[in-house]
Design a protein around this motif. Sequence first.
Motif: not given
Length: 368
Positions: A36-42
């Motif tokens: 749940g960190k709104s990440l687009l990429h790892a």
Amino acid sequence: MAPACLLRVWSLLCAWSVVTGHPCSLNHQGWADCNGKSLLHAPSSLPSNITGLDLSFNSLVVPHDGTLLIHFPSLHSLNLSSNALLALSPAVFSNLGALRLLDLSSCSIAYLHMDAFKGLGNLHTLLLRNNSLQKLEVPFFLPLKALFHLDLQHNALVSVDTLSLQLMEAVPQVRLEGNPWVCDCTTHPLQQWLQRRQAVQVTCASPPGLRGREIAALDSQDLGCRMKQRFPRGISTVQQDTVTHSNTTTPPTGKGGRSWPYLIGFLVAAIGISILIALAAKCKLFHKNFASYRHRPLPETSSIGGSPMEDGSGWDRGSSRRGACESHPMPRAADLQAEDDDGFIEDNYIQPSEHLPEEEERESHLSI
């Protein structure tokens, strides 16, 4: 003092997060939690030796070419659930050869490329529940040699082809509940497969008459399959045909290829009847010819022309025979000709012994 110390520790942690460049939390077991960190990429700043990574509930973008997590070859567990992945490009996990668990639940996946799981030869558990899969591409099973648990619950599957079922035979645990299965005759291989595995809770969604019923508890008649009987050349055989009932009636395909036995039977029957007719005609002609050869012996006359012998010595003999001749009149020449109209005189009708007494009497008469 205590509040000041806590504030100092909190500021150090925040500074460390900014320096390291990722908002994930790590534990001593090598697990990174990026949920749940709104990440687009790892985050590439994570240690490369981590064994577990949770990237669920983010907004990850799957690259069209290349791998998704190129910096983490030691991962054993990867959670990508609740990301809008939609489709998986070929070999997107090819660098994760050590991966044992892959969670792709609730990712709105509608299509799986046949090479989507290439390189995952050690994968043990694959979770694909709550997606939009409508069919299974058979080749996507092939790289998963060690797969033990496959979860396909709550997708949009309506049927499974026979080859996919054969490949899933090697997977001990397969979950298929919650799919809108269409229970017609095409579902018969799935019904047999579920019966062998004693699977339950896999139910029909249509037709309405079978809605909610367990597929494994149905039989071929419930699925609309019927037994078709064929009787080629007088031998009755029963063959199980897979027939799908629909609103429209379609003619069976390939029927013209099965008409040659009837054509051969017709030809054999025609030849047999022709032979019987020929034999009957031959027998009739034989009887007719046999009847034409039934002749009567020639009457005992002295001349070939049929007139009585004109000599004195035979007068008494002729007079003695007159009574017999009157009672049995001599046949006329026309009658003899009508009876013997074939133009042949058989050899034994006039015996040589019959001419000998007449010649002796003629000689004696001339000598007198």
